[in-house]
Design a protein around this motif. Structure first.
Motif, PDB file in Angstrom:
ATOM      1  N   PHE A  29       0.802  -1.224   0.000  1.00  0.00           N
ATOM      2  CA  PHE A  29       0.000   0.000   0.000  1.00  0.00           C
ATOM      3  C   PHE A  29       0.832   1.270   0.000  1.00  0.00           C
ATOM      4  N   CYS A  30       2.119   1.165   0.357  1.00  0.00           N
ATOM      5  CA  CYS A  30       2.967   2.349   0.326  1.00  0.00           C
ATOM      6  C   CYS A  30       3.206   2.843  -1.104  1.00  0.00           C
ATOM      7  N   GLU A  31       2.839   2.025  -2.090  1.00  0.00           N
ATOM      8  CA  GLU A  31       3.002   2.398  -3.492  1.00  0.00           C
ATOM      9  C   GLU A  31       1.735   2.992  -4.100  1.00  0.00           C
ATOM     10  N   VAL A  32       0.750   3.292  -3.241  1.00  0.00           N
ATOM     11  CA  VAL A  32      -0.539   3.756  -3.742  1.00  0.00           C
ATOM     12  C   VAL A  32      -0.421   5.032  -4.573  1.00  0.00           C
ATOM     13  N   GLY A  33       0.429   5.960  -4.178  1.00  0.00           N
ATOM     14  CA  GLY A  33       0.584   7.210  -4.909  1.00  0.00           C
ATOM     15  C   GLY A  33       1.138   6.995  -6.304  1.00  0.00           C
ATOM     16  N   GLU A  34       2.071   6.063  -6.413  1.00  0.00           N
ATOM     17  CA  GLU A  34       2.679   5.747  -7.705  1.00  0.00           C
ATOM     18  C   GLU A  34       1.691   5.018  -8.612  1.00  0.00           C
ATOM     19  N   VAL A  35       0.984   4.019  -8.049  1.00  0.00           N
ATOM     20  CA  VAL A  35       0.073   3.204  -8.849  1.00  0.00           C
ATOM     21  C   VAL A  35      -1.153   3.996  -9.300  1.00  0.00           C
TER      22      VAL A  35
ATOM     23  N   ALA B 122       7.556   1.610   9.026  1.00  0.00           N
ATOM     24  CA  ALA B 122       8.176   2.702   8.273  1.00  0.00           C
ATOM     25  C   ALA B 122       7.268   3.270   7.193  1.00  0.00           C
ATOM     26  N   VAL B 123       6.311   2.487   6.713  1.00  0.00           N
ATOM     27  CA  VAL B 123       5.480   2.936   5.582  1.00  0.00           C
ATOM     28  C   VAL B 123       4.202   3.639   6.013  1.00  0.00           C
ATOM     29  N   ILE B 124       3.872   3.589   7.309  1.00  0.00           N
ATOM     30  CA  ILE B 124       2.565   4.113   7.732  1.00  0.00           C
ATOM     31  C   ILE B 124       2.464   5.627   7.539  1.00  0.00           C
ATOM     32  N   GLU B 125       3.379   6.397   8.133  1.00  0.00           N
ATOM     33  CA  GLU B 125       3.275   7.856   8.029  1.00  0.00           C
ATOM     34  C   GLU B 125       3.328   8.359   6.591  1.00  0.00           C
ATOM     35  N   PRO B 126       4.319   7.943   5.778  1.00  0.00           N
ATOM     36  CA  PRO B 126       4.341   8.456   4.399  1.00  0.00           C
ATOM     37  C   PRO B 126       3.100   8.077   3.595  1.00  0.00           C
TER      38      PRO B 126
ATOM     39  N   ILE C 235       1.844   6.093  15.675  1.00  0.00           N
ATOM     40  CA  ILE C 235       2.207   6.706  14.392  1.00  0.00           C
ATOM     41  C   ILE C 235       0.986   7.337  13.735  1.00  0.00           C
ATOM     42  N   VAL C 236      -0.128   6.603  13.709  1.00  0.00           N
ATOM     43  CA  VAL C 236      -1.349   7.117  13.082  1.00  0.00           C
ATOM     44  C   VAL C 236      -1.843   8.354  13.828  1.00  0.00           C
ATOM     45  N   LYS C 237      -1.889   8.269  15.142  1.00  0.00           N
ATOM     46  CA  LYS C 237      -2.369   9.393  15.966  1.00  0.00           C
ATOM     47  C   LYS C 237      -1.517  10.632  15.747  1.00  0.00           C
ATOM     48  N   GLN C 238      -0.196  10.474  15.770  1.00  0.00           N
ATOM     49  CA  GLN C 238       0.698  11.617  15.628  1.00  0.00           C
ATOM     50  C   GLN C 238       0.650  12.202  14.217  1.00  0.00           C
ATOM     51  N   THR C 239       0.540  11.329  13.212  1.00  0.00           N
ATOM     52  CA  THR C 239       0.469  11.810  11.831  1.00  0.00           C
ATOM     53  C   THR C 239      -0.829  12.567  11.592  1.00  0.00           C
ATOM     54  N   PHE C 240      -1.945  12.010  12.054  1.00  0.00           N
ATOM     55  CA  PHE C 240      -3.228  12.703  11.928  1.00  0.00           C
ATOM     56  C   PHE C 240      -3.187  14.049  12.656  1.00  0.00           C
ATOM     57  N   ALA C 241      -2.604  14.054  13.858  1.00  0.00           N
ATOM     58  CA  ALA C 241      -2.536  15.287  14.640  1.00  0.00           C
ATOM     59  C   ALA C 241      -1.724  16.356  13.917  1.00  0.00           C
TER      60      ALA C 241
ATOM     61  N   LEU D 214       0.010   7.636   4.843  1.00  0.00           N
ATOM     62  CA  LEU D 214      -1.081   8.498   5.301  1.00  0.00           C
ATOM     63  C   LEU D 214      -0.969   9.892   4.681  1.00  0.00           C
ATOM     64  N   ARG D 215       0.231  10.390   4.584  1.00  0.00           N
ATOM     65  CA  ARG D 215       0.430  11.713   3.974  1.00  0.00           C
ATOM     66  C   ARG D 215       0.122  11.682   2.479  1.00  0.00           C
ATOM     67  N   THR D 216       0.533  10.613   1.810  1.00  0.00           N
ATOM     68  CA  THR D 216       0.238  10.473   0.383  1.00  0.00           C
ATOM     69  C   THR D 216      -1.263  10.389   0.147  1.00  0.00           C
ATOM     70  N   LEU D 217      -1.943   9.564   0.934  1.00  0.00           N
ATOM     71  CA  LEU D 217      -3.391   9.424   0.787  1.00  0.00           C
ATOM     72  C   LEU D 217      -4.107  10.740   1.066  1.00  0.00           C
ATOM     73  N   THR D 218      -3.632  11.495   2.045  1.00  0.00           N
ATOM     74  CA  THR D 218      -4.223  12.802   2.340  1.00  0.00           C
ATOM     75  C   THR D 218      -4.127  13.716   1.129  1.00  0.00           C
ATOM     76  N   ASP D 219      -2.976  13.703   0.466  1.00  0.00           N
ATOM     77  CA  ASP D 219      -2.793  14.513  -0.741  1.00  0.00           C
ATOM     78  C   ASP D 219      -3.730  14.055  -1.867  1.00  0.00           C
TER      79      ASP D 219
END
Length: 307
Positions: free
Chosen positions: A80-86, A216-220, A247-253, A222-227
């Protein structure tokens, strides 16, 4: 073995997406297809669901389960970390991530995820990946192993467990889940009787996370999906242990905060605006679900909406 998985917090997680029947959605961790099935059932043929999973067996099983809705689903055998590319250039109405290991992977002894079943040390979510649990246990250095058990397993006995691992592999390689679980139990000694559950659970969790590079892939991602989200689009994320949830809580915050200027500045000069609004801040499964599915006990749901 039949691919099966009881989706945790199924309705809460999908309801959190506020599904539009002609919307575009991503299930980042398709697994047994439970969340995907619920999302697809709420879409019209004009909507689209992109089903990601790094496990080819999960994709093949999901294709069968989701056959009634195949006209609105695209299956993608990628991390799923490749979602932005795909999905480059595609605007999304929502995405869901279930960060738990599927019941199929845990229950299928051959995959080597469980300390309760004897199997070769594997733990790969995608069996085409090169690194296995065998490699981590037998070839990683002492300090590296201690760090993994401490950071990813929050294991207080990490140094002692690793010393037992090092001593054992000097005689012969550690090849099976049973051997590793027994080593951990011996390292615990009498304390194993007072442990909440099997003493090897944190060690197995830590090694699994290392093998699959899970945190390692969670934060990036989440940021990609937000974009990628349209305004009003939502992210629904289910976690199963404190490391993931933190990680999810801090990234969302961070994404909900926007401005990063020092508090002493009288006005904002960074120009950063909040990207997300927090909708669900750590919902838990109800007692009935926990009773029917013990693996849901540690689950936590967070939902955020694109501003």
């Amino acid at each position: 073995m039949e691919f099966s998985h009881v989706s945790v917090m199924l309705n809460k997680a999908v309801d959190g997406l506020n599904i539009k029947e002609d919307g575009y959605y991503v299930d980042c961790t398709t697994g047994g297809g439970g969340h995907s099935y619920e999302i697809a059932s709420r879409l019209s043929p004009g909507g689209r669901l992109f089903c990601f999973d790094r496990d080819p067996e999960a994709i093949e099983a999901a294709k069968k389960r989701l056959a009634p809705y195949e006209d609105r689903i695209t299956f993608i055998n990628r991390n799923f970390c490749e979602v932005g590319e795909v999905l480059e250039g595609i605007d999304l109405d929502g995405a869901i991530i279930d960060l738990g290991v599927s019941s199929y992977q845990l229950d299928n002894a051959e995959r080597g995820f469980s300390y309760m079943k004897n199997a070769p040390l594997d733990m790969r979510m995608n069996q085409n990946d090169p690194k296995t649990a065998y490699d981590v246990v037998n070839y990683y250095g002492k300090d590296e192993l201690i760090k993994i058990l401490r950071d990813y397993g929050e294991e207080k006995f990490a140094p002692k467990i690793v010393s037992y691992i090092i001593k054992q592999r000097e005689t012969k390689p550690i090849e099976t889940t049973e051997e590793l679980a027994d080593i951990v139990k011996r390292a615990y000694g009498p304390a194993s009787k007072n442990d909440n559950g099997h003493p090897a659970k944190r060690t197995f969790q830590a090694i699994r996370i290392e093998v699959n590079g899970e945190l390692a892939v969670i934060e990036p991602t989440l940021r990609t999906l937000t974009d990628m989200l349209k305004p009003g689009g939502r992210l629904s994320v289910i976690t199963f242990h404190s490391l993931e949830d933190r990680i999810v809580k801090q990234t969302f915050a961070a994404l909900a905060k926007g401005c990063t200027c020092p508090p002493k500045l009288p006005i904002c000069v960074c120009g950063k605006k909040p990207a997300l609004e927090l909708i669900v801040k750590g919902d838990l499964p109800d007692e009935e679900e926990i009773e029917n599915n013990s693996r849901s006990k540690s689950a936590k749901l967070r939902v955020a909406e694109k501003i």
